[in-house]
Write a protein that holds these residues in place. Structure first.
Motif, PDB file in Angstrom:
ATOM      1  N   MET A   1      14.742  13.570  -5.569  1.00 57.81           N
ATOM      2  CA  MET A   1      14.097  14.281  -4.390  1.00 57.81           C
ATOM      3  C   MET A   1      13.643  13.823  -3.150  1.00 57.81           C
ATOM      4  SD  MET A   1      14.909  17.543  -5.229  1.00 57.81           S
ATOM      5  CE  MET A   1      13.815  18.784  -4.366  1.00 57.81           C
ATOM      6  N   ALA A   2      13.092  12.602  -3.261  1.00 58.36           N
ATOM      7  CA  ALA A   2      12.506  11.698  -2.360  1.00 58.36           C
ATOM      8  C   ALA A   2      13.807  11.385  -1.537  1.00 58.36           C
ATOM      9  CB  ALA A   2      11.784  10.818  -2.820  1.00 58.36           C
ATOM     10  N   ALA A   3      14.762  10.848  -2.073  1.00 59.00           N
ATOM     11  CA  ALA A   3      15.996  10.428  -1.296  1.00 59.00           C
ATOM     12  C   ALA A   3      16.719  11.534  -0.481  1.00 59.00           C
ATOM     13  CB  ALA A   3      16.896   9.905  -2.403  1.00 59.00           C
ATOM     14  N   GLU A   4      16.683  12.722  -1.204  1.00 62.62           N
ATOM     15  CA  GLU A   4      17.253  14.047  -0.424  1.00 62.62           C
ATOM     16  C   GLU A   4      16.406  14.311   0.661  1.00 62.62           C
ATOM     17  OE1 GLU A   4      19.940  16.469   0.422  1.00 62.62           O
ATOM     18  OE2 GLU A   4      19.928  15.527  -1.439  1.00 62.62           O
ATOM     19  N   TYR A   5      15.188  14.357   0.842  1.00 58.43           N
ATOM     20  CA  TYR A   5      14.316  14.750   1.829  1.00 58.43           C
ATOM     21  C   TYR A   5      14.105  13.553   2.961  1.00 58.43           C
ATOM     22  CZ  TYR A   5      13.241  19.441   0.313  1.00 58.43           C
ATOM     23  OH  TYR A   5      13.345  20.530  -0.096  1.00 58.43           O
TER      24      TYR A   5
ATOM     25  N   ASP B   1       8.628   8.404   6.270  1.00 58.55           N
ATOM     26  CA  ASP B   1       7.510   8.013   5.193  1.00 58.55           C
ATOM     27  C   ASP B   1       6.711   9.424   5.115  1.00 58.55           C
ATOM     28  OD1 ASP B   1       6.487   8.537   7.778  1.00 58.55           O
ATOM     29  OD2 ASP B   1       5.484   6.814   8.234  1.00 58.55           O
ATOM     30  N   LYS B   2       6.865  10.618   5.640  1.00 55.72           N
ATOM     31  CA  LYS B   2       6.165  11.543   4.973  1.00 55.72           C
ATOM     32  C   LYS B   2       6.431  11.973   3.552  1.00 55.72           C
ATOM     33  CE  LYS B   2       6.230  14.382   9.279  1.00 55.72           C
ATOM     34  NZ  LYS B   2       5.026  14.733   9.520  1.00 55.72           N
ATOM     35  N   VAL B   3       7.483  11.506   2.995  1.00 57.11           N
ATOM     36  CA  VAL B   3       7.907  11.806   1.677  1.00 57.11           C
ATOM     37  C   VAL B   3       7.236  11.020   0.766  1.00 57.11           C
ATOM     38  CG1 VAL B   3       9.808  12.537  -0.046  1.00 57.11           C
ATOM     39  CG2 VAL B   3      10.060  12.697   2.442  1.00 57.11           C
ATOM     40  N   THR B   4       6.483  11.543  -0.434  1.00 58.05           N
ATOM     41  CA  THR B   4       5.958  10.749  -1.499  1.00 58.05           C
ATOM     42  C   THR B   4       6.237  11.488  -2.716  1.00 58.05           C
ATOM     43  OG1 THR B   4       3.858  10.037  -2.149  1.00 58.05           O
ATOM     44  CG2 THR B   4       3.847  11.955  -0.950  1.00 58.05           C
ATOM     45  N   VAL B   5       6.203  10.599  -3.885  1.00 58.37           N
ATOM     46  CA  VAL B   5       6.609  11.172  -5.004  1.00 58.37           C
ATOM     47  C   VAL B   5       5.323  11.103  -5.874  1.00 58.37           C
ATOM     48  CG1 VAL B   5       7.953  10.630  -7.272  1.00 58.37           C
ATOM     49  CG2 VAL B   5       8.704  10.136  -4.922  1.00 58.37           C
ATOM     50  N   ALA B   6       5.157  12.236  -6.599  1.00 54.64           N
ATOM     51  CA  ALA B   6       3.891  12.641  -7.476  1.00 54.64           C
ATOM     52  C   ALA B   6       4.848  13.333  -8.845  1.00 54.64           C
ATOM     53  CB  ALA B   6       3.102  13.436  -7.082  1.00 54.64           C
TER      54      ALA B   6
END
Length: 398
Positions: A174-178, A185-190
Protein backbone atom coordinates in the motif's frame (compact mmCIF):
# COMPACT_ATOMS: atom_id res chain seq x y z
CA UNK A 1 -2.69 14.05 23.27
CA UNK A 2 -6.23 15.11 22.42
CA UNK A 3 -7.23 13.03 19.38
CA UNK A 4 -10.43 13.11 17.32
CA UNK A 5 -11.16 9.79 15.62
CA UNK A 6 -13.11 10.36 12.39
CA UNK A 7 -14.68 7.32 10.74
CA UNK A 8 -17.60 6.30 8.55
CA UNK A 9 -19.48 3.92 10.86
CA UNK A 10 -20.13 3.96 14.57
CA UNK A 11 -20.75 0.21 14.68
CA UNK A 12 -18.67 -2.70 13.42
CA UNK A 13 -19.27 -3.33 9.72
CA UNK A 14 -15.90 -4.69 8.62
CA UNK A 15 -12.16 -4.44 9.06
CA UNK A 16 -11.93 -0.69 9.70
CA UNK A 17 -14.34 -0.77 12.62
CA UNK A 18 -12.77 -3.97 14.00
CA UNK A 19 -9.40 -2.21 13.90
CA UNK A 20 -10.74 0.83 15.76
CA UNK A 21 -12.49 -1.30 18.37
CA UNK A 22 -9.15 -2.93 19.19
CA UNK A 23 -6.89 0.12 18.98
CA UNK A 24 -8.90 2.83 20.76
CA UNK A 25 -8.79 1.24 24.25
CA UNK A 26 -5.01 0.91 23.87
CA UNK A 27 -4.61 4.58 22.95
CA UNK A 28 -6.86 5.53 25.88
CA UNK A 29 -4.73 3.40 28.22
CA UNK A 30 -1.65 5.33 27.03
CA UNK A 31 -3.21 8.54 28.33
CA UNK A 32 -4.67 10.01 25.15
CA UNK A 33 -8.02 11.80 25.30
CA UNK A 34 -10.24 10.47 22.54
CA UNK A 35 -13.56 11.28 20.91
CA UNK A 36 -15.15 9.48 17.96
CA UNK A 37 -16.89 11.46 15.22
CA UNK A 38 -18.80 9.11 12.93
CA UNK A 39 -20.81 9.54 9.74
CA UNK A 40 -23.36 6.67 9.98
CA UNK A 41 -24.88 4.92 12.98
CA UNK A 42 -25.02 1.45 11.38
CA UNK A 43 -26.72 -1.75 12.52
CA UNK A 44 -27.78 -1.36 16.16
CA UNK A 45 -27.17 -5.08 16.78
CA UNK A 46 -23.45 -4.71 16.05
CA UNK A 47 -20.86 -3.66 18.63
CA UNK A 48 -19.81 0.03 18.65
CA UNK A 49 -16.27 0.97 17.63
CA UNK A 50 -15.78 2.47 21.11
CA UNK A 51 -17.50 2.36 24.47
CA UNK A 52 -18.41 5.75 25.91
CA UNK A 53 -15.81 5.35 28.68
CA UNK A 54 -13.11 4.97 26.04
CA UNK A 55 -14.24 7.64 23.60
CA UNK A 56 -17.54 9.52 23.53
CA UNK A 57 -19.19 9.34 20.11
CA UNK A 58 -20.88 12.08 18.11
CA UNK A 59 -22.40 11.96 14.65
CA UNK A 60 -20.53 14.12 12.16
CA UNK A 61 -22.51 16.35 9.84
CA UNK A 62 -22.01 19.88 8.55
CA UNK A 63 -23.21 21.46 11.79
CA UNK A 64 -21.07 19.10 13.88
CA UNK A 65 -17.88 20.32 12.19
CA UNK A 66 -18.13 23.46 14.33
CA UNK A 67 -18.45 21.33 17.49
CA UNK A 68 -15.40 19.36 16.41
CA UNK A 69 -13.46 22.59 16.04
CA UNK A 70 -14.66 23.78 19.46
CA UNK A 71 -13.42 20.52 21.00
CA UNK A 72 -9.93 21.67 19.89
CA UNK A 73 -8.24 18.37 19.04
CA UNK A 74 -4.47 18.37 18.74
CA UNK A 75 -4.73 15.73 16.04
CA UNK A 76 -7.36 14.09 13.82
CA UNK A 77 -6.95 10.37 13.11
CA UNK A 78 -9.14 9.84 10.02
CA UNK A 79 -10.33 6.60 8.42
CA UNK A 80 -12.32 7.78 5.42
CA UNK A 81 -15.81 9.22 5.00
CA UNK A 82 -18.32 8.66 2.21
CA UNK A 83 -19.08 12.39 1.93
CA UNK A 84 -16.09 14.49 0.73
CA UNK A 85 -17.62 17.76 1.99
CA UNK A 86 -17.28 16.46 5.56
CA UNK A 87 -13.71 15.28 5.04
CA UNK A 88 -12.19 18.25 3.25
CA UNK A 89 -12.44 20.81 6.11
CA UNK A 90 -10.60 18.53 8.58
CA UNK A 91 -7.03 19.77 7.87
CA UNK A 92 -8.24 23.26 8.81
CA UNK A 93 -9.25 21.99 12.26
CA UNK A 94 -6.07 20.08 13.24
CA UNK A 95 -3.24 18.08 11.66
CA UNK A 96 -4.69 14.95 10.01
CA UNK A 97 -3.19 11.47 10.01
CA UNK A 98 -5.19 9.41 7.52
CA UNK A 99 -5.14 5.62 7.70
CA UNK A 100 -5.67 4.30 4.16
CA UNK A 101 -7.36 0.95 4.78
CA UNK A 102 -8.22 0.59 1.10
CA UNK A 103 -7.63 2.24 -2.26
CA UNK A 104 -9.62 5.44 -1.74
CA UNK A 105 -8.21 8.24 -3.88
CA UNK A 106 -6.32 5.96 -6.26
CA UNK A 107 -9.10 3.91 -7.94
CA UNK A 108 -12.64 4.63 -9.18
CA UNK A 109 -14.16 1.42 -7.84
CA UNK A 110 -11.81 1.08 -4.87
CA UNK A 111 -10.86 -2.47 -5.85
CA UNK A 112 -7.67 -1.68 -7.81
CA UNK A 113 -8.57 -4.66 -9.96
CA UNK A 114 -9.66 -5.42 -13.54
CA UNK A 115 -12.25 -8.13 -14.17
CA UNK A 116 -11.78 -8.54 -17.94
CA UNK A 117 -10.40 -10.53 -19.63
CA UNK A 118 -9.23 -11.89 -16.24
CA UNK A 119 -9.13 -10.68 -12.67
CA UNK A 120 -5.84 -8.78 -12.46
CA UNK A 121 -4.47 -6.17 -10.07
CA UNK A 122 -4.39 -2.74 -11.72
CA UNK A 123 -1.06 -0.91 -11.77
CA UNK A 124 -2.26 2.34 -13.35
CA UNK A 125 -1.90 5.72 -11.68
CA UNK A 126 -5.37 7.17 -11.05
CA UNK A 127 -6.43 9.79 -13.60
CA UNK A 128 -8.76 10.57 -16.53
CA UNK A 129 -7.54 7.53 -18.50
CA UNK A 130 -9.21 5.36 -15.86
CA UNK A 131 -12.58 6.55 -17.19
CA UNK A 132 -11.71 5.28 -20.67
CA UNK A 133 -10.75 1.83 -19.33
CA UNK A 134 -13.55 1.49 -16.78
CA UNK A 135 -15.95 -0.39 -19.06
CA UNK A 136 -13.50 -2.28 -21.34
CA UNK A 137 -11.66 -3.71 -18.30
CA UNK A 138 -14.84 -4.13 -16.20
CA UNK A 139 -13.43 -2.15 -13.28
CA UNK A 140 -16.84 -1.70 -11.66
CA UNK A 141 -20.57 -1.65 -12.40
CA UNK A 142 -22.43 -0.55 -15.50
CA UNK A 143 -24.06 2.69 -14.34
CA UNK A 144 -22.23 5.64 -16.01
CA UNK A 145 -23.52 8.07 -13.39
CA UNK A 146 -22.02 5.93 -10.64
CA UNK A 147 -18.72 5.80 -12.54
CA UNK A 148 -18.56 9.60 -12.87
CA UNK A 149 -19.66 10.17 -9.27
CA UNK A 150 -17.05 7.75 -7.90
CA UNK A 151 -14.34 9.21 -10.12
CA UNK A 152 -15.10 12.71 -8.81
CA UNK A 153 -15.21 11.46 -5.21
CA UNK A 154 -11.83 9.72 -5.51
CA UNK A 155 -10.28 12.73 -7.21
CA UNK A 156 -11.41 14.81 -4.23
CA UNK A 157 -10.05 12.16 -1.82
CA UNK A 158 -6.63 12.28 -3.50
CA UNK A 159 -6.61 16.07 -3.26
CA UNK A 160 -7.61 15.80 0.41
CA UNK A 161 -4.77 13.35 1.11
CA UNK A 162 -2.28 15.92 -0.15
CA UNK A 163 -3.40 18.18 2.72
CA UNK A 164 -2.95 15.49 5.38
CA UNK A 165 0.25 15.43 7.42
CA UNK A 166 0.68 11.68 7.03
CA UNK A 167 -0.97 8.77 5.22
CA UNK A 168 -0.54 5.60 7.25
CA UNK A 169 -0.90 2.18 5.61
CA UNK A 170 -0.70 -1.43 6.78
CA UNK A 171 1.72 -2.85 4.19
CA UNK A 172 4.64 -1.96 1.95
CA UNK A 173 2.36 -2.82 -0.98
CA UNK A 174 0.00 0.00 0.00
CA UNK A 175 2.88 2.37 0.71
CA UNK A 176 4.20 1.88 -2.83
CA UNK A 177 0.71 2.49 -4.25
CA UNK A 178 0.25 5.83 -2.51
CA UNK A 179 3.81 7.00 -3.04
CA UNK A 180 3.45 6.66 -6.80
CA UNK A 181 0.44 8.94 -6.58
CA UNK A 182 2.61 11.87 -5.54
CA UNK A 183 2.33 11.53 -1.75
CA UNK A 184 6.01 10.77 -1.19
CA UNK A 185 7.30 11.12 2.37
CA UNK A 186 3.77 11.58 3.74
CA UNK A 187 3.32 7.79 3.51
CA UNK A 188 4.32 5.63 6.48
CA UNK A 189 3.76 1.95 7.30
CA UNK A 190 2.32 0.78 10.61
CA UNK A 191 1.76 -2.99 10.51
CA UNK A 192 -1.70 -3.84 11.76
CA UNK A 193 -2.18 -5.15 15.28
CA UNK A 194 -3.80 -8.55 14.93
CA UNK A 195 -4.87 -9.97 18.26
CA UNK A 196 -7.49 -12.63 19.03
CA UNK A 197 -10.90 -11.38 20.15
CA UNK A 198 -10.81 -13.89 23.02
CA UNK A 199 -7.95 -15.94 24.54
CA UNK A 200 -6.77 -18.77 22.33
CA UNK A 201 -7.10 -22.29 23.71
CA UNK A 202 -3.84 -24.26 23.97
CA UNK A 203 -3.56 -27.05 21.40
CA UNK A 204 -7.27 -27.37 20.55
CA UNK A 205 -8.50 -30.81 19.54
CA UNK A 206 -9.11 -30.51 15.80
CA UNK A 207 -11.63 -32.79 14.05
CA UNK A 208 -9.80 -35.87 12.79
CA UNK A 209 -12.44 -37.27 10.46
CA UNK A 210 -12.82 -34.26 8.13
CA UNK A 211 -10.62 -31.46 6.83
CA UNK A 212 -12.27 -28.25 8.05
CA UNK A 213 -11.78 -25.27 5.71
CA UNK A 214 -12.94 -21.73 6.48
CA UNK A 215 -13.74 -18.62 4.45
CA UNK A 216 -14.04 -15.59 6.72
CA UNK A 217 -15.08 -12.25 5.23
CA UNK A 218 -17.65 -10.30 3.27
CA UNK A 219 -19.65 -12.04 0.58
CA UNK A 220 -18.53 -9.91 -2.36
CA UNK A 221 -17.44 -10.86 -5.86
CA UNK A 222 -13.87 -9.64 -5.31
CA UNK A 223 -13.54 -11.79 -2.18
CA UNK A 224 -13.47 -14.85 -4.42
CA UNK A 225 -16.07 -17.11 -2.82
CA UNK A 226 -17.19 -18.37 -6.26
CA UNK A 227 -13.57 -19.29 -7.08
CA UNK A 228 -13.30 -21.17 -3.79
CA UNK A 229 -16.40 -23.22 -4.57
CA UNK A 230 -15.02 -24.08 -8.02
CA UNK A 231 -11.70 -25.02 -6.45
CA UNK A 232 -13.37 -27.43 -4.02
CA UNK A 233 -14.39 -29.79 -6.82
CA UNK A 234 -10.70 -29.98 -7.85
CA UNK A 235 -9.66 -30.51 -4.23
CA UNK A 236 -12.10 -33.43 -4.03
CA UNK A 237 -10.54 -34.91 -7.17
CA UNK A 238 -7.12 -34.84 -5.47
CA UNK A 239 -8.38 -37.58 -3.11
CA UNK A 240 -7.11 -36.23 0.19
CA UNK A 241 -7.06 -38.56 3.18
CA UNK A 242 -10.34 -37.12 4.51
CA UNK A 243 -13.54 -35.51 3.22
CA UNK A 244 -13.49 -31.70 3.02
CA UNK A 245 -16.01 -29.51 4.83
CA UNK A 246 -16.00 -25.77 4.14
CA UNK A 247 -17.62 -23.13 6.31
CA UNK A 248 -18.36 -19.76 4.70
CA UNK A 249 -18.69 -17.16 7.46
CA UNK A 250 -19.82 -13.68 6.50
CA UNK A 251 -22.61 -11.83 4.74
CA UNK A 252 -23.02 -9.60 1.71
CA UNK A 253 -24.62 -9.19 -1.68
CA UNK A 254 -23.00 -12.25 -3.28
CA UNK A 255 -24.29 -14.67 -0.64
CA UNK A 256 -27.30 -15.84 -2.69
CA UNK A 257 -25.13 -16.63 -5.70
CA UNK A 258 -22.64 -18.51 -3.52
CA UNK A 259 -25.41 -20.54 -1.86
CA UNK A 260 -26.71 -21.65 -5.26
CA UNK A 261 -23.21 -22.60 -6.44
CA UNK A 262 -22.57 -24.50 -3.19
CA UNK A 263 -25.80 -26.48 -3.53
CA UNK A 264 -24.85 -27.48 -7.08
CA UNK A 265 -21.32 -28.43 -5.96
CA UNK A 266 -22.49 -30.63 -3.08
CA UNK A 267 -25.08 -32.35 -5.29
CA UNK A 268 -22.49 -33.27 -7.91
CA UNK A 269 -19.35 -33.93 -5.84
CA UNK A 270 -18.60 -36.58 -3.25
CA UNK A 271 -16.57 -35.95 -0.08
CA UNK A 272 -17.35 -32.21 -0.14
CA UNK A 273 -19.79 -30.31 2.07
CA UNK A 274 -20.43 -26.58 2.54
CA UNK A 275 -22.04 -24.69 5.41
CA UNK A 276 -22.98 -21.00 5.59
CA UNK A 277 -22.51 -19.58 9.09
CA UNK A 278 -23.49 -15.95 8.54
CA UNK A 279 -21.67 -13.10 10.27
CA UNK A 280 -19.49 -14.29 13.16
CA UNK A 281 -17.58 -12.24 15.70
CA UNK A 282 -16.01 -12.49 19.13
CA UNK A 283 -16.40 -15.87 20.81
CA UNK A 284 -18.30 -17.36 17.88
CA UNK A 285 -15.37 -16.58 15.58
CA UNK A 286 -12.89 -17.96 18.11
CA UNK A 287 -14.85 -21.23 18.37
CA UNK A 288 -14.93 -21.51 14.59
CA UNK A 289 -11.18 -20.94 14.25
CA UNK A 290 -10.48 -23.42 17.05
CA UNK A 291 -11.90 -26.25 14.93
CA UNK A 292 -10.52 -25.07 11.57
CA UNK A 293 -7.61 -26.77 9.80
CA UNK A 294 -7.11 -24.24 7.00
CA UNK A 295 -8.22 -20.70 6.24
CA UNK A 296 -8.79 -20.00 2.55
CA UNK A 297 -8.38 -16.40 1.42
CA UNK A 298 -9.43 -16.49 -2.25
CA UNK A 299 -9.52 -12.70 -2.78
CA UNK A 300 -9.39 -11.69 -6.43
CA UNK A 301 -8.38 -8.11 -5.67
CA UNK A 302 -5.03 -7.10 -4.16
CA UNK A 303 -5.92 -7.18 -0.46
CA UNK A 304 -4.35 -4.15 1.27
CA UNK A 305 -3.29 -6.51 4.07
CA UNK A 306 -5.60 -9.49 4.69
CA UNK A 307 -6.00 -9.33 8.46
CA UNK A 308 -8.07 -12.53 8.76
CA UNK A 309 -5.06 -14.61 7.71
CA UNK A 310 -2.91 -13.33 10.57
CA UNK A 311 -5.83 -13.62 12.98
CA UNK A 312 -6.20 -17.27 12.02
CA UNK A 313 -2.48 -17.72 12.62
CA UNK A 314 -2.97 -16.96 16.31
CA UNK A 315 -5.06 -20.12 16.42
CA UNK A 316 -2.39 -22.12 14.58
CA UNK A 317 -4.43 -22.10 11.36
CA UNK A 318 -2.37 -21.84 8.14
CA UNK A 319 -3.72 -20.16 5.03
CA UNK A 320 -4.11 -20.79 1.29
CA UNK A 321 -4.40 -17.59 -0.75
CA UNK A 322 -3.62 -15.87 -4.02
CA UNK A 323 -0.23 -14.10 -4.08
CA UNK A 324 -1.48 -10.56 -4.44
CA UNK A 325 -1.36 -7.25 -2.55
CA UNK A 326 -0.36 -7.14 1.09
CA UNK A 327 -1.00 -10.88 1.62
CA UNK A 328 2.55 -11.64 0.46
CA UNK A 329 3.96 -9.70 3.42
CA UNK A 330 2.69 -12.13 6.06
CA UNK A 331 2.05 -15.35 4.08
CA UNK A 332 5.24 -17.11 3.02
CA UNK A 333 4.82 -20.07 0.72
CA UNK A 334 5.62 -23.30 2.54
CA UNK A 335 6.06 -21.60 5.93
CA UNK A 336 2.59 -20.65 7.19
CA UNK A 337 0.54 -21.75 4.19
CA UNK A 338 0.73 -21.83 0.42
CA UNK A 339 0.29 -19.17 -2.25
CA UNK A 340 -1.38 -19.52 -5.64
CA UNK A 341 -0.47 -17.42 -8.65
CA UNK A 342 -2.55 -14.25 -9.03
CA UNK A 343 -1.50 -13.61 -12.62
CA UNK A 344 -4.36 -14.27 -13.17
CA UNK A 345 -6.03 -16.02 -10.22
CA UNK A 346 -7.56 -19.36 -11.22
CA UNK A 347 -9.61 -21.93 -9.23
CA UNK A 348 -7.07 -24.58 -10.26
CA UNK A 349 -4.22 -22.64 -8.66
CA UNK A 350 -6.22 -22.13 -5.47
CA UNK A 351 -7.07 -25.84 -5.36
CA UNK A 352 -3.39 -26.72 -5.70
CA UNK A 353 -2.44 -24.45 -2.80
CA UNK A 354 -5.15 -26.03 -0.60
CA UNK A 355 -3.97 -29.53 -1.45
CA UNK A 356 -0.32 -28.57 -0.79
CA UNK A 357 -1.31 -27.50 2.71
CA UNK A 358 -3.20 -30.70 3.55
CA UNK A 359 -1.74 -33.63 1.62
CA UNK A 360 1.14 -34.36 4.02
CA UNK A 361 0.50 -34.53 7.78
CA UNK A 362 4.05 -33.65 8.86
CA UNK A 363 4.16 -30.67 6.49
CA UNK A 364 0.76 -29.52 7.71
CA UNK A 365 1.99 -29.53 11.32
CA UNK A 366 4.96 -27.38 10.29
CA UNK A 367 2.56 -24.93 8.63
CA UNK A 368 0.59 -24.73 11.89
CA UNK A 369 3.75 -23.88 13.79
CA UNK A 370 4.74 -21.31 11.18
CA UNK A 371 1.27 -19.71 11.32
CA UNK A 372 1.53 -19.26 15.10
CA UNK A 373 5.03 -17.80 14.89
CA UNK A 374 4.23 -15.37 12.06
CA UNK A 375 1.13 -14.09 13.84
CA UNK A 376 3.20 -12.95 16.82
CA UNK A 377 4.97 -10.36 14.66
CA UNK A 378 1.82 -8.24 14.40
CA UNK A 379 1.51 -7.15 18.01
CA UNK A 380 -0.56 -4.34 19.45
CA UNK A 381 2.46 -2.87 21.26
CA UNK A 382 4.40 -2.60 18.00
CA UNK A 383 1.49 -0.93 16.23
CA UNK A 384 0.79 1.59 19.00
CA UNK A 385 4.46 2.55 19.16
CA UNK A 386 4.55 3.17 15.40
CA UNK A 387 1.27 5.08 15.56
CA UNK A 388 2.39 7.35 18.40
CA UNK A 389 5.61 8.15 16.54
CA UNK A 390 3.53 9.25 13.55
CA UNK A 391 1.19 11.29 15.77
CA UNK A 392 4.06 13.15 17.44
CA UNK A 393 5.71 13.90 14.12
CA UNK A 394 2.41 15.06 12.61
CA UNK A 395 1.85 17.58 15.41
CA UNK A 396 5.42 18.88 15.09
CA UNK A 397 5.60 19.04 11.29
CA UNK A 398 4.61 22.47 9.89
Amino acid sequence: MKIAIVCQNRRVVGGIETYLRRVLPELRARGHELAVWYEHEGDATRAPVAEEATAPCQQLDVSALLRLQEWQPELIYAHGLSEPSLEEPLPGVAPVVFFAHGYGGVCISGTKCHKFPDHLACERVFGPACLALYYPRRCGGWNPLTMLREYAKNARRLAFLKHCRFITVASQHMAAEYRRHGLGDKVTVASLPVTPDVPVADSPALPSDTWQLLFLGRAQDIKGGAFLLQALSLVAAAKLSRPVHTTIAGDGEALGEWRAAAAQLVASTTNVSVQFAGWVDGEAKARLLARTHLLVLPSLWPEPFGMTGVEAGHHGVPCAAFASGGVREWLEDGVNGHLASANPPQPSGLAKSIVECLKDTAHYQRLRQGASERAQRFSMARHIEALENVFREAVKRP
